[in-house]
Design an enzyme around this catalytic site. Structure first.
Site, PDB file in Angstrom:
ATOM      1  N   ASP A  26      -8.284  -9.321   3.654  1.00  0.00           N
ATOM      2  CA  ASP A  26      -8.083  -8.244   4.629  1.00  0.00           C
ATOM      3  C   ASP A  26      -9.142  -8.213   5.723  1.00  0.00           C
ATOM      4  O   ASP A  26     -10.057  -7.391   5.657  1.00  0.00           O
ATOM      5  CB  ASP A  26      -8.061  -6.893   3.902  1.00  0.00           C
ATOM      6  CG  ASP A  26      -7.587  -5.764   4.796  1.00  0.00           C
ATOM      7  OD1 ASP A  26      -7.133  -6.060   5.919  1.00  0.00           O
ATOM      8  OD2 ASP A  26      -7.673  -4.597   4.373  1.00  0.00           O
TER       9      ASP A  26
ATOM     10  N   GLU B 164     -12.553  -2.911  12.140  1.00  0.00           N
ATOM     11  CA  GLU B 164     -12.550  -2.126  10.905  1.00  0.00           C
ATOM     12  C   GLU B 164     -13.673  -2.545   9.962  1.00  0.00           C
ATOM     13  O   GLU B 164     -14.325  -1.710   9.349  1.00  0.00           O
ATOM     14  CB  GLU B 164     -11.186  -2.288  10.209  1.00  0.00           C
ATOM     15  CG  GLU B 164     -11.150  -1.645   8.832  1.00  0.00           C
ATOM     16  CD  GLU B 164      -9.827  -1.828   8.107  1.00  0.00           C
ATOM     17  OE1 GLU B 164      -8.882  -2.394   8.688  1.00  0.00           O
ATOM     18  OE2 GLU B 164      -9.749  -1.386   6.949  1.00  0.00           O
TER      19      GLU B 164
ATOM     20  N   GLU C 144       0.821  -1.212   0.000  1.00  0.00           N
ATOM     21  CA  GLU C 144       0.000   0.000   0.000  1.00  0.00           C
ATOM     22  C   GLU C 144       0.857   1.265   0.000  1.00  0.00           C
ATOM     23  O   GLU C 144       0.609   2.208   0.748  1.00  0.00           O
ATOM     24  CB  GLU C 144      -0.960   0.003   1.201  1.00  0.00           C
ATOM     25  CG  GLU C 144      -1.941  -1.165   1.146  1.00  0.00           C
ATOM     26  CD  GLU C 144      -2.996  -1.148   2.241  1.00  0.00           C
ATOM     27  OE1 GLU C 144      -2.695  -0.628   3.336  1.00  0.00           O
ATOM     28  OE2 GLU C 144      -4.095  -1.658   1.995  1.00  0.00           O
TER      29      GLU C 144
HETATM   30  C1  BDP Z   1      -6.148  -2.512   5.961  1.00  0.00           C
HETATM   31  C2  BDP Z   1      -6.496  -1.160   6.476  1.00  0.00           C
HETATM   32  C3  BDP Z   1      -5.372  -0.163   6.393  1.00  0.00           C
HETATM   33  C4  BDP Z   1      -4.100  -0.791   6.945  1.00  0.00           C
HETATM   34  C5  BDP Z   1      -3.797  -2.061   6.207  1.00  0.00           C
HETATM   35  C6  BDP Z   1      -2.635  -2.836   6.810  1.00  0.00           C
HETATM   36  O1  BDP Z   1      -7.602  -0.685   5.750  1.00  0.00           O
HETATM   37  O2  BDP Z   1      -5.755   0.964   7.100  1.00  0.00           O
HETATM   38  O3  BDP Z   1      -3.025   0.087   6.840  1.00  0.00           O
HETATM   39  O4  BDP Z   1      -4.886  -2.935   6.289  1.00  0.00           O
HETATM   40  O5  BDP Z   1      -2.904  -3.791   7.508  1.00  0.00           O
HETATM   41  O6  BDP Z   1      -7.006  -3.383   6.619  1.00  0.00           O
HETATM   42  O7  BDP Z   1      -1.479  -2.510   6.568  1.00  0.00           O
END
Ligand code: BDP
Length: 675
Positions: free
Chosen positions: A346, A374, A273
């Site tokens: 996720d 989340e 990301e």
């Molecule tokens: C996702 C989230 C994000 C996190 C990412 C992570 O939306 O905010 O930074 O995972 O785990 O679930 O790195």
């Protein structure tokens, strides 16, 4: 005299009102002093003093003798408790083990496992308790400006501005709560890490926290940004094979251990990301992790290297972590643990387990659970997560893992977690990390008995509600293996229609549900992305065919016609509708159960949960209407007439824009495509 009596009256009154005003701040640690018991420790020490004080304050049974002693049956943090000559004897090889044993005694007392004042003839003893995992770690996704990524309970507990000079009382309370359930590590900052955390100024602040936590057996770890040498000291590269870079990390690690001799190590989100990582320099994840591991090794520090990687490539997102990490199996140093999220996408309400767990035989692995909700209604929805984590353990034997981590749901809210029942998930994480064989029922009982003052039948009622709650969320949000139907950004409400021109396709719900006139679901079978092949043969075969694939994973692995016949003879469409409706009906029942307990629960917490259940109910209907009305455009079939009718218009739901913006995108890449 008169004055004295009056002040006594006021002090008593104050005491009573304080007792009555349950604000959740005491968590599951609500036992009060009634009788001072004799407690003997081998010597005074910061850790043993805590153990002794806790017992002196709340233990009502026989005198307790704490003894430091090696014992073949005990791991370092483990303990043995038995009754002898009218005394309770507690044995552990470590002071922390004795502290854990003290909390265990209090837990037994609060959960009525010990029925009389004298414990000599008690059936619970003798007992031996050893942790399943040596490392039981909370991950805080806390930013240095005190916002929390995916945090729904206020601000970060860490007041960086006041640190290192001013220490909030809550630091100690936090460490105590963790110790009481056996959590022994905390990563203080967000995995989307600011390089600044490694600056000398911040390390002083981190040291101040570590100094508070130490006597509770809680070690501090930090998330690090892989490009820190470039950001902090203007190095021209962060290439893990570059000599200057290696030197930089070694000297940074030395600086850290000089301040914090028992520092735990680093957690790293790299090449994920938009975060920097070794791949930016043509190196592998193993190269990056090993370089950091070498720097930490002389101090017994570890690296937890996350496997949460995926790029907007053609490969199915659910396959990518495996594709990238499997070839590296066996290439990591022995002080690296690869940290893998429980599912391959996720933290969805339900995912099959990540196939990496059964594919990396030569690499120590740890699981990352998400305690913060989340994707399960933030701190508004009641969702007891133990059944979800136990489900994972059915596929991944707990002992095959080296360690366990949970993304914290803790913040500055008075009750720590926002929702009173969010505390149960923090509690559960600790208890399962200590003893993964505990059942969801037992943990719920324990938590309820310590957190409220309920009778046996009330405990049963609420426990039942808790046990159903996660499945209810799955039903009203995304049943039958559907996933990622969430609104862009905040991940709270439904947005299966979401389509942002130019945005990454793998962030769009349609990438996952693939609904069209022909059907719905992601074909991950051998005729599709073939993600099923990443599982061991038996499971791969089972998941590969719709008729053998468990129905709760059906649309995760298959794209099927709306008229596909389900096991009970209903069409896929009808079954889908019934799941959504069932979820809604369950929340309705939760409301009734909770309301029926009004006289058994203190007013403040009763109202708080009641009001959150109302929100959950409204949201459940919102989810059901949004998903069914949207998918109905493709199925063209009626919602079964015996089910409650939608109360919203699809167009009206599409207009909803929630004012939730607690997700600060860390990189330009994300910002460019964010609404
Ligand atoms: C996702 C989230 C994000 C996190 C990412 C992570 O939306 O905010 O930074 O995972 O785990 O679930 O790195």
């Amino acid at each position: 005299m008169k004055y004295k009596a009056l002040s006594f009256f006021y002090i008593t009154l104050l005491f009573i009102t304080q007792m009555a005003a349950e604000d959740g701040s005491r968590l599951w640690l609500r036992q009060s002093t009634e009788k001072a018991t004799q407690v003997i420790a081998p010597h005074p020490s910061p850790t043993l003093d805590i153990a002794v004080n806790e017992l002196r304050q709340s233990w009502k049974g026989d005198p307790v003798l704490l003894t430091l002693k090696k014992d073949k049956a005990l791991k370092p943090d483990g303990f043995r408790i038995y009754a002898e000559n009218g005394k309770i004897r507690v044995i552990s090889p470590t002071e922390t083990g004795l502290l854990y044993a003290s909390y265990h005694l209090l837990r037994l007392q609060a959960t009525h496992k010990t029925t009389s004042q004298s414990f000599t003839h008690n059936t619970v003893f003798p007992l031996v308790s050893n942790p399943t995992y040596h490392l039981r770690i909370l991950n805080h996704w806390d930013n240095l400006d005190r916002t929390i990524e995916r945090g729904y309970a206020g601000q970060s507990l860490w007041n960086w501005e006041d640190l290192p000079h001013i220490l909030s009382d809550r630091y100690k309370d936090y460490a105590r709560a963790n110790a009481s359930i056996g959590i022994n590590g905390t990563v203080l900052n967000n995995v989307n890490a600011s390089p600044e955390i490694l600056s000398t100024d911040y390390l002083q602040k981190v040291k101040a926290l570590a100094d508070v936590f130490r006597s509770y057996g809680l070690r501090v770890y930090l998330s690090v940004n892989f490009a820190s040498p470039m950001a902090l000291d203007s190095l021209s590269t962060a290439d893990p094979l570059n000599k200057e870079v290696i030197r930089w990390w070694k000297s940074k690690v030395k600086e850290i251990y000089h301040l914090i001799p028992d520092f735990g190590g680093f957690l790293v989100k790299a090449n994920s990301e938009g975060q920097p990582g070794p791949c930016d320099f043509g190196r592998t994840h193993a190269d990056g992790a090993n370089m950091l591991a070498d720097a930490l090794k002389p101090y017994n520090g570890i690296v937890m290297w996350r496997a949460f990687v995926y790029s907007p490539s053609d490969a199915d997102r659910a396959k990518q972590a495996y594709l990238e990490f499997k070839p590296l199996d066996g290439q990591f140093r022995d002080n690296v643990i690869v940290q893998v999220k429980n599912g391959p996408v996720d933290f969805q309400p339900r995912e099959p387990y990540s196939p990496l767990f059964t594919a990396m035989a030569h690499t120590p692995l740890m699981v990352e659970f998400q305690i913060t909700q989340e994707y399960l209604g933030h701190s508004n929805h009641l969702a007891y997560l133990s059944p979800m984590w136990k489900e994972f353990f059915q596929f991944v034997p707990p002992h095959s893992l080296k360690a366990i981590a949970g993304v914290a749901n803790i913040g500055t809210d008075v009750n720590w977690c926002g929702h009173s029942f969010g505390q149960a998930n923090w509690y559960t994480f600790g208890r399962l990390a200590w003893d993964s064989s505990l059942s969801s029922e037992v943990i719920a009982d324990e938590w309820l008995q310590q957190t409220f003052d309920l009778g046996e039948s009330e405990v049963l009622k609420v426990r039942d509600l808790m046990l159903q709650s996660r499945e209810a969320v799955v039903d009203y949000m995304m049943p039958l293996g559907l996933h990622h139907l969430f609104a862009w950004g905040h991940h709270y409400g439904p947005e299966p229609w979401c389509d942002i021109p130019g945005a990454r396709p793998d962030w769009m719900p349609s990438y996952y549900h693939k609904a069209d006139k022909n059907g719905i679901g992601f074909n991950r079978s051998s005729t599709g992305s073939h993600a099923t092949a990443q599982y061991p043969e038996e499971l791969a075969n089972q998941y590969d065919h719709p008729d053998t694939c468990p129905e709760h994973y059906l649309l995760w692995f298959h794209h099927l016609p709306w008229t596909y016949q389900m096991k009970n003879g209903q069409t896929l469409w009808e079954k889908l509708c019934r799941h959504y409706d069932h979820g809604v009906q369950q929340v309705k029942e939760f409301q009734k159960t909770w309301d029926s307990l009004e006289e058994h629960i203190d007013a403040a917490r009763f109202k708080e949960v009641q009001s959150r259940l109302k929100t959950q109910m409204r949201d459940a209907v919102w989810w059901k209407d949004a998903c069914l009305l949207y998918f109905q455009q493709f199925s063209g079939m009626p919602i079964p007439y015996d089910l409650e009718r939608p109360i919203h218009e699809l167009e009206e739901l599409k207009q909803i824009q929630l004012p939730i913006n607690n997700y600060e995108c860390p990189t330009g890449e994300l910002l460019n495509t964010k609404r």
